[in-house]
Design an enzyme around this catalytic site. Structure first.
Site, PDB file in Angstrom:
ATOM      1  N   SER A  21       0.876  -1.174   0.000  1.00  0.00           N
ATOM      2  CA  SER A  21       0.000   0.000   0.000  1.00  0.00           C
ATOM      3  C   SER A  21       0.911   1.220   0.000  1.00  0.00           C
ATOM      4  O   SER A  21       2.076   1.140   0.410  1.00  0.00           O
ATOM      5  CB  SER A  21      -0.929  -0.011   1.215  1.00  0.00           C
ATOM      6  OG  SER A  21      -0.212  -0.251   2.400  1.00  0.00           O
ATOM      7  N   GLU A  23       1.292   5.487   0.826  1.00  0.00           N
ATOM      8  CA  GLU A  23       0.731   6.641   1.546  1.00  0.00           C
ATOM      9  C   GLU A  23       1.146   7.945   0.866  1.00  0.00           C
ATOM     10  O   GLU A  23       2.312   8.127   0.509  1.00  0.00           O
ATOM     11  CB  GLU A  23       1.229   6.613   2.997  1.00  0.00           C
ATOM     12  CG  GLU A  23       0.670   7.742   3.844  1.00  0.00           C
ATOM     13  CD  GLU A  23       0.989   7.575   5.319  1.00  0.00           C
ATOM     14  OE1 GLU A  23       0.750   6.485   5.877  1.00  0.00           O
ATOM     15  OE2 GLU A  23       1.515   8.544   5.904  1.00  0.00           O
ATOM     16  N   TYR A  55      -4.007  13.145   6.882  1.00  0.00           N
ATOM     17  CA  TYR A  55      -4.876  14.208   7.384  1.00  0.00           C
ATOM     18  C   TYR A  55      -3.951  15.144   8.137  1.00  0.00           C
ATOM     19  O   TYR A  55      -3.305  14.722   9.111  1.00  0.00           O
ATOM     20  CB  TYR A  55      -5.873  13.549   8.327  1.00  0.00           C
ATOM     21  CG  TYR A  55      -7.090  14.349   8.704  1.00  0.00           C
ATOM     22  CD1 TYR A  55      -8.103  14.583   7.779  1.00  0.00           C
ATOM     23  CD2 TYR A  55      -7.254  14.809  10.000  1.00  0.00           C
ATOM     24  CE1 TYR A  55      -9.250  15.268   8.147  1.00  0.00           C
ATOM     25  CE2 TYR A  55      -8.403  15.496  10.376  1.00  0.00           C
ATOM     26  CZ  TYR A  55      -9.398  15.719   9.447  1.00  0.00           C
ATOM     27  OH  TYR A  55     -10.533  16.394   9.818  1.00  0.00           O
ATOM     28  N   ASP A 115      -1.649  14.348  16.576  1.00  0.00           N
ATOM     29  CA  ASP A 115      -0.709  15.038  17.464  1.00  0.00           C
ATOM     30  C   ASP A 115      -1.420  16.162  18.209  1.00  0.00           C
ATOM     31  O   ASP A 115      -2.403  16.705  17.720  1.00  0.00           O
ATOM     32  CB  ASP A 115       0.465  15.598  16.646  1.00  0.00           C
ATOM     33  CG  ASP A 115       1.468  14.506  16.307  1.00  0.00           C
ATOM     34  OD1 ASP A 115       1.679  13.618  17.159  1.00  0.00           O
ATOM     35  OD2 ASP A 115       2.015  14.527  15.193  1.00  0.00           O
ATOM     36  N   PHE A 225      12.478  14.402  11.557  1.00  0.00           N
ATOM     37  CA  PHE A 225      11.161  13.785  11.658  1.00  0.00           C
ATOM     38  C   PHE A 225      11.216  12.610  12.639  1.00  0.00           C
ATOM     39  O   PHE A 225      10.345  12.455  13.515  1.00  0.00           O
ATOM     40  CB  PHE A 225      10.751  13.330  10.256  1.00  0.00           C
ATOM     41  CG  PHE A 225       9.355  12.823  10.156  1.00  0.00           C
ATOM     42  CD1 PHE A 225       8.310  13.491  10.786  1.00  0.00           C
ATOM     43  CD2 PHE A 225       9.073  11.672   9.426  1.00  0.00           C
ATOM     44  CE1 PHE A 225       7.009  13.009  10.694  1.00  0.00           C
ATOM     45  CE2 PHE A 225       7.781  11.185   9.331  1.00  0.00           C
ATOM     46  CZ  PHE A 225       6.755  11.853   9.970  1.00  0.00           C
ATOM     47  N   HIS A 275       3.762  -1.221   3.722  1.00  0.00           N
ATOM     48  CA  HIS A 275       3.135   0.085   3.512  1.00  0.00           C
ATOM     49  C   HIS A 275       4.269   1.079   3.273  1.00  0.00           C
ATOM     50  O   HIS A 275       5.164   1.204   4.100  1.00  0.00           O
ATOM     51  CB  HIS A 275       2.335   0.476   4.761  1.00  0.00           C
ATOM     52  CG  HIS A 275       1.607   1.782   4.650  1.00  0.00           C
ATOM     53  ND1 HIS A 275       0.401   1.916   3.987  1.00  0.00           N
ATOM     54  CD2 HIS A 275       1.901   3.023   5.118  1.00  0.00           C
ATOM     55  CE1 HIS A 275      -0.014   3.164   4.067  1.00  0.00           C
ATOM     56  NE2 HIS A 275       0.875   3.872   4.736  1.00  0.00           N
TER      57      HIS A 275
HETATM   58  C1  LIG Z   1       0.748   4.831   9.961  1.00  0.00           C
HETATM   59  C2  LIG Z   1       0.619   6.203  10.589  1.00  0.00           C
HETATM   60  C3  LIG Z   1      -0.148   7.178   9.943  1.00  0.00           C
HETATM   61  C4  LIG Z   1      -0.295   8.460  10.515  1.00  0.00           C
HETATM   62  N1  LIG Z   1      -1.051   9.389   9.849  1.00  0.00           N
HETATM   63  C5  LIG Z   1      -1.264  10.605  10.408  1.00  0.00           C
HETATM   64  C6  LIG Z   1      -2.113  11.589   9.771  1.00  0.00           C
HETATM   65  O1  LIG Z   1      -2.638  11.365   8.683  1.00  0.00           O
HETATM   66  N2  LIG Z   1      -2.296  12.776  10.401  1.00  0.00           N
HETATM   67  C7  LIG Z   1      -1.731  13.061  11.620  1.00  0.00           C
HETATM   68  O2  LIG Z   1      -1.972  14.160  12.157  1.00  0.00           O
HETATM   69  N3  LIG Z   1      -0.908  12.155  12.239  1.00  0.00           N
HETATM   70  C8  LIG Z   1      -0.666  10.945  11.672  1.00  0.00           C
HETATM   71  N4  LIG Z   1       0.139  10.025  12.315  1.00  0.00           N
HETATM   72  C9  LIG Z   1       0.805  10.401  13.573  1.00  0.00           C
HETATM   73  C10 LIG Z   1      -0.100  10.214  14.802  1.00  0.00           C
HETATM   74  O3  LIG Z   1      -1.228  11.053  14.713  1.00  0.00           O
HETATM   75  C11 LIG Z   1       0.723  10.603  16.034  1.00  0.00           C
HETATM   76  O4  LIG Z   1       1.754   9.692  16.252  1.00  0.00           O
HETATM   77  C12 LIG Z   1      -0.095  10.831  17.295  1.00  0.00           C
HETATM   78  O5  LIG Z   1       0.748  11.449  18.275  1.00  0.00           O
HETATM   79  C13 LIG Z   1      -0.644   9.574  17.920  1.00  0.00           C
HETATM   80  O6  LIG Z   1      -1.748   9.133  17.246  1.00  0.00           O
HETATM   81  P1  LIG Z   1      -2.081   7.551  17.259  1.00  0.00           P
HETATM   82  O7  LIG Z   1      -3.394   7.292  16.669  1.00  0.00           O
HETATM   83  O8  LIG Z   1      -0.933   6.832  16.737  1.00  0.00           O
HETATM   84  O9  LIG Z   1      -2.207   7.402  18.851  1.00  0.00           O
HETATM   85  P2  LIG Z   1      -2.679   6.230  19.766  1.00  0.00           P
HETATM   86  O10 LIG Z   1      -2.535   4.923  19.118  1.00  0.00           O
HETATM   87  O11 LIG Z   1      -4.005   6.591  20.315  1.00  0.00           O
HETATM   88  O12 LIG Z   1      -1.630   6.389  20.906  1.00  0.00           O
HETATM   89  C14 LIG Z   1      -0.264   6.116  20.669  1.00  0.00           C
HETATM   90  C15 LIG Z   1       0.414   5.860  21.997  1.00  0.00           C
HETATM   91  O13 LIG Z   1       0.480   7.049  22.772  1.00  0.00           O
HETATM   92  C16 LIG Z   1       0.082   6.785  24.097  1.00  0.00           C
HETATM   93  N5  LIG Z   1      -0.842   7.814  24.473  1.00  0.00           N
HETATM   94  C17 LIG Z   1      -1.836   8.310  23.724  1.00  0.00           C
HETATM   95  N6  LIG Z   1      -2.473   9.284  24.368  1.00  0.00           N
HETATM   96  C18 LIG Z   1      -1.850   9.409  25.561  1.00  0.00           C
HETATM   97  C19 LIG Z   1      -2.039  10.242  26.672  1.00  0.00           C
HETATM   98  N7  LIG Z   1      -3.008  11.178  26.681  1.00  0.00           N
HETATM   99  N8  LIG Z   1      -1.199  10.091  27.720  1.00  0.00           N
HETATM  100  C20 LIG Z   1      -0.231   9.142  27.700  1.00  0.00           C
HETATM  101  N9  LIG Z   1       0.001   8.337  26.673  1.00  0.00           N
HETATM  102  C21 LIG Z   1      -0.804   8.457  25.626  1.00  0.00           C
HETATM  103  C22 LIG Z   1      -0.620   5.468  24.131  1.00  0.00           C
HETATM  104  O14 LIG Z   1      -0.056   4.652  25.128  1.00  0.00           O
HETATM  105  C23 LIG Z   1      -0.341   4.859  22.818  1.00  0.00           C
HETATM  106  O15 LIG Z   1       0.458   3.760  22.978  1.00  0.00           O
HETATM  107  C24 LIG Z   1       0.326   8.749  11.760  1.00  0.00           C
HETATM  108  C25 LIG Z   1       1.121   7.772  12.389  1.00  0.00           C
HETATM  109  C26 LIG Z   1       1.266   6.506  11.823  1.00  0.00           C
HETATM  110  C27 LIG Z   1       2.123   5.469  12.504  1.00  0.00           C
END
Ligand SMILES: Cc1cc2nc3c(=O)[nH]c(=O)nc-3n(C[C@H](O)[C@H](O)[C@H](O)COP(=O)(O)OP(=O)(O)OC[C@H]3O[C@@H](n4cnc5c(N)ncnc54)[C@H](O)[C@@H]3O)c2cc1C
Length: 302
Positions: A21, A23, A55, A115, A225, A275
């Site tokens: 895939s 991105e 996004y 983030d 990064f 990916h």
């Molecule tokens: C494949 C991929 C695609 C991505 N695409 C995008 C995108 O399109 N746009 C964008 O803005 N970002 C993107 N990101 C980055 C991502 O949004 C950031 O890494 C963000 O900080 C965490 O989102 P997540 O869904 O990975 O978090 P989650 O899976 O919800 O959390 C990640 C980890 O952080 C810890 N955690 C989460 N919240 C807390 C908290 N409040 N306190 C303590 N620990 C916490 C959890 O233990 C968890 O293990 C991407 C990352 C990846 C790997």
């Protein structure tokens, strides 16, 4: 024999299919738009499983992400996956976005927490009335429609996570909420991925954990990064790019060699799904896919 030059198992023809895939990020200028679409056109014949569109941090690309995903649906045979985060929006606002995707024919979402509004490294606080985290978002998406949902995974743990186990707890919560695939943050040491995979499987998580591969288009930018997202950059990688700051042609060859070595080793160790973080550039990714045995669909059919 060095794994970098040993033919991979795939290339020996053991019948396993490699799936990929790609991105992309939504363009913010006409010039970037052309680069993106040239790249999509070049990579499309490799028949990826899906192509995802990011996004922007803080939801800043909401419209552009939507427009890019819709154009992929309208003008290509590709299956798009729209990234979506919980940041800066209420549940109702996010549900509207998800419903619009469903109405447009999109059936795959990459669900992320996102983030913090202040940027990576600052403290995250859920939006008032918004989804609390990625697991909560996955549940919300599943309530709106029958979507395939992918989520993130962090072989070196997310920088905000206190431990790898806490990180895997979050992955488990996302899977329990309905995620069917995880895509990893990029990494350069394959052992990190396999160690992580062992721990994930030991936790009873059985969805595909697809390695995210970042071909190093620009070493300096990659280092910055990586520091922000908690991925380590090994010394050997820095050494390979050392002295090439003003030599883009050699840098590109080195980048291709590094990524080729990485994916061939992964294939040799049983990985069949990749990916690619394309950074909207097709050349390196196309070459690596060729190495993995992928050929344009027309050529294969002939
Ligand atoms: C494949 C991929 C695609 C991505 N695409 C995008 C995108 O399109 N746009 C964008 O803005 N970002 C993107 N990101 C980055 C991502 O949004 C950031 O890494 C963000 O900080 C965490 O989102 P997540 O869904 O990975 O978090 P989650 O899976 O919800 O959390 C990640 C980890 O952080 C810890 N955690 C989460 N919240 C807390 C908290 N409040 N306190 C303590 N620990 C916490 C959890 O233990 C968890 O293990 C991407 C990352 C990846 C790997």
């Amino acid at each position: 024999m060095n794994s970098a030059i040993r033919p991979s198992r795939f290339m020996r023809g053991d019948g396993r299919r490699i799936a990929v895939s790609f991105e992309f990020f939504p363009p913010n200028s006409e010039e970037m738009e052309k680069i993106l679409w040239d790249s999509i056109e070049r990579l499309a014949p490799l028949a990826p499983n899906f192509v995802s569109v990011t996004y922007g941090a803080g939801g800043t690309t909401r419209e552009r992400t939507h427009a890019t995903v819709k154009r992929i649906l309208a003008e290509t045979p590709l299956t798009p996956a729209a990234h979506l985060t919980c940041v800066a929006a209420t549940r109702d606002e996010i549900d509207v976005i998800v419903r619009n995707y469903h109405d447009a024919g999109v059936r795959h979402i990459v669900a992320l927490r996102g983030d913090p509004a202040g940027g990576a490294g600052t403290r995250y606080a859920p939006h008032h009335g918004g989804y609390q985290n990625a697991a909560d978002l996955v549940s919300g998406i599943k309530r709106v429609g029958d979507f395939e949902v992918s989520v993130s995974a962090y072989p070196e743990k997310h920088p905000e996570s206190p431990t790898v186990d806490a990180d895997i707890d979050m992955l488990k919560a996302k899977v329990d909420a309905g995620a069917g695939r995880a895509i990893t943050q990029f990494f350069f040491e394959n052992d990190l991925y396999f160690r992580y995979l062992d721990r994930v499987r030991a936790r009873g998580i059985d969805i595909p954990i697809v390695p995210g591969i970042l071909p190093v288009q620009n070493f300096k930018a990659t280092t910055g990064f990586a520091a922000r997202c908690g991925a380590s950059v090994p010394t050997w990688l820095a050494e390979r790019f050392h002295g090439l700051d003003n030599d883009p042609a050699t840098r590109k060859l080195i980048a291709a060699a590094v990524a080729a070595e990485q994916v061939i080793d992964l294939v040799d160790r049983g990985v069949t799904n990749f990916h690619f973080y394309t950074m909207n550039r097709a050349d390196l990714v196309y070459a690596i896919c060729h190495l993995l045995g992928l050929r344009p669909a027309v050529e294969q059919a002939a």
